[in-house]
Write a protein that holds these residues in place. Structure first.
Motif, PDB file in Angstrom:
ATOM      1  N   THR A 147       0.850  -1.180   0.000  1.00  0.00           N
ATOM      2  CA  THR A 147       0.000   0.000   0.000  1.00  0.00           C
ATOM      3  C   THR A 147       0.889   1.234   0.000  1.00  0.00           C
ATOM      4  O   THR A 147       1.811   1.320   0.813  1.00  0.00           O
ATOM      5  CB  THR A 147      -0.890   0.005   1.269  1.00  0.00           C
ATOM      6  OG1 THR A 147      -1.650  -1.200   1.294  1.00  0.00           O
ATOM      7  CG2 THR A 147      -1.813   1.195   1.287  1.00  0.00           C
ATOM      8  N   PRO A 148       0.650   2.177  -0.892  1.00  0.00           N
ATOM      9  CA  PRO A 148       1.450   3.406  -0.868  1.00  0.00           C
ATOM     10  C   PRO A 148       1.300   4.114   0.480  1.00  0.00           C
ATOM     11  O   PRO A 148       0.200   4.193   1.017  1.00  0.00           O
ATOM     12  CB  PRO A 148       0.867   4.252  -1.997  1.00  0.00           C
ATOM     13  CG  PRO A 148       0.098   3.304  -2.848  1.00  0.00           C
ATOM     14  CD  PRO A 148      -0.344   2.197  -1.954  1.00  0.00           C
TER      15      PRO A 148
ATOM     16  N   LYS B 231      -1.404   7.043 -10.376  1.00  0.00           N
ATOM     17  CA  LYS B 231      -1.360   5.584 -10.169  1.00  0.00           C
ATOM     18  C   LYS B 231       0.043   5.049 -10.438  1.00  0.00           C
ATOM     19  O   LYS B 231       0.503   4.129  -9.773  1.00  0.00           O
ATOM     20  CB  LYS B 231      -2.362   4.868 -11.070  1.00  0.00           C
ATOM     21  CG  LYS B 231      -3.796   5.157 -10.744  1.00  0.00           C
ATOM     22  CD  LYS B 231      -4.199   4.447  -9.487  1.00  0.00           C
ATOM     23  CE  LYS B 231      -5.669   4.663  -9.233  1.00  0.00           C
ATOM     24  NZ  LYS B 231      -6.072   4.202  -7.922  1.00  0.00           N
TER      25      LYS B 231
ATOM     26  N   GLN C  91       2.917   6.597  -9.920  1.00  0.00           N
ATOM     27  CA  GLN C  91       3.759   6.893  -8.761  1.00  0.00           C
ATOM     28  C   GLN C  91       3.422   5.948  -7.605  1.00  0.00           C
ATOM     29  O   GLN C  91       4.332   5.467  -6.919  1.00  0.00           O
ATOM     30  CB  GLN C  91       3.585   8.341  -8.316  1.00  0.00           C
ATOM     31  CG  GLN C  91       4.541   8.711  -7.199  1.00  0.00           C
ATOM     32  CD  GLN C  91       4.462  10.174  -6.842  1.00  0.00           C
ATOM     33  OE1 GLN C  91       3.381  10.733  -6.724  1.00  0.00           O
ATOM     34  NE2 GLN C  91       5.610  10.793  -6.666  1.00  0.00           N
ATOM     35  N   GLN C  92       2.156   5.652  -7.422  1.00  0.00           N
ATOM     36  CA  GLN C  92       1.766   4.697  -6.380  1.00  0.00           C
ATOM     37  C   GLN C  92       2.428   3.350  -6.617  1.00  0.00           C
ATOM     38  O   GLN C  92       2.978   2.743  -5.691  1.00  0.00           O
ATOM     39  CB  GLN C  92       0.245   4.521  -6.362  1.00  0.00           C
ATOM     40  CG  GLN C  92      -0.524   5.720  -5.888  1.00  0.00           C
ATOM     41  CD  GLN C  92      -2.018   5.516  -5.996  1.00  0.00           C
ATOM     42  OE1 GLN C  92      -2.510   4.400  -5.910  1.00  0.00           O
ATOM     43  NE2 GLN C  92      -2.747   6.599  -6.200  1.00  0.00           N
ATOM     44  N   LYS C  93       2.397   2.884  -7.856  1.00  0.00           N
ATOM     45  CA  LYS C  93       3.020   1.597  -8.190  1.00  0.00           C
ATOM     46  C   LYS C  93       4.520   1.628  -7.915  1.00  0.00           C
ATOM     47  O   LYS C  93       5.081   0.673  -7.386  1.00  0.00           O
ATOM     48  CB  LYS C  93       2.776   1.251  -9.661  1.00  0.00           C
ATOM     49  CG  LYS C  93       1.360   0.876  -9.980  1.00  0.00           C
ATOM     50  CD  LYS C  93       1.206   0.619 -11.463  1.00  0.00           C
ATOM     51  CE  LYS C  93      -0.262   0.487 -11.848  1.00  0.00           C
ATOM     52  NZ  LYS C  93      -0.438   0.353 -13.295  1.00  0.00           N
TER      53      LYS C  93
ATOM     54  N   GLY D  58       7.408   6.324  -0.499  1.00  0.00           N
ATOM     55  CA  GLY D  58       6.172   6.923  -0.013  1.00  0.00           C
ATOM     56  C   GLY D  58       6.412   8.403   0.200  1.00  0.00           C
ATOM     57  O   GLY D  58       7.388   8.959  -0.294  1.00  0.00           O
TER      58      GLY D  58
ATOM     59  N   MET E 177      -0.488  11.782  -3.993  1.00  0.00           N
ATOM     60  CA  MET E 177      -0.532  10.324  -4.057  1.00  0.00           C
ATOM     61  C   MET E 177      -1.707   9.852  -4.909  1.00  0.00           C
ATOM     62  O   MET E 177      -1.564   8.968  -5.754  1.00  0.00           O
ATOM     63  CB  MET E 177      -0.637   9.742  -2.647  1.00  0.00           C
ATOM     64  CG  MET E 177      -0.585   8.232  -2.594  1.00  0.00           C
ATOM     65  SD  MET E 177       1.037   7.553  -2.986  1.00  0.00           S
ATOM     66  CE  MET E 177       1.890   7.847  -1.451  1.00  0.00           C
ATOM     67  N   LEU E 178      -2.867  10.457  -4.702  1.00  0.00           N
ATOM     68  CA  LEU E 178      -4.056  10.021  -5.433  1.00  0.00           C
ATOM     69  C   LEU E 178      -4.028  10.412  -6.906  1.00  0.00           C
ATOM     70  O   LEU E 178      -4.744   9.812  -7.711  1.00  0.00           O
ATOM     71  CB  LEU E 178      -5.310  10.603  -4.768  1.00  0.00           C
ATOM     72  CG  LEU E 178      -5.628  10.056  -3.375  1.00  0.00           C
ATOM     73  CD1 LEU E 178      -6.813  10.798  -2.775  1.00  0.00           C
ATOM     74  CD2 LEU E 178      -5.893   8.562  -3.423  1.00  0.00           C
TER      75      LEU E 178
END
Length: 73
Positions: free
Chosen positions: A5-6, A48, A50-52, A26, A44-45
């Motif tokens: 989870t980011p 996607k 960058q989250q990955k 993170g 963050m939102l």
């Protein structure tokens, strides 16, 4: 991190900065700074990809805490 989870965390005295590596695994925000925290959440939102990347980098970082490496130490 281990749950893939980011992560967004605040910068307290011990722990988060050492584990999260701001912008790599993170996001680390200023403690008690609502504007900074909300900016981090929006950042963050908004990506996607960058989250990955955070999850991939965090998984590499978490590996060093695996029992295979910790128990012998």
């Amino acid at each position: 991190m281990a749950c893939e989870t980011p992560i967004i965390t605040t910068d307290c005295d011990y722990g988060p900065k050492e584990l999260i590596e701001n912008g790599r695994c993170g996001l680390v925000t200023k403690t008690n700074d609502i504007k900074n925290i909300s900016q981090a959440i929006n950042k963050m939102l908004s990506s996607k990809e960058q989250q990955k990347q955070f999850v991939i980098n965090a998984n590499r970082k978490v590996e060093r805490f695996d029992s295979r490496f910790i128990i012998p130490k």
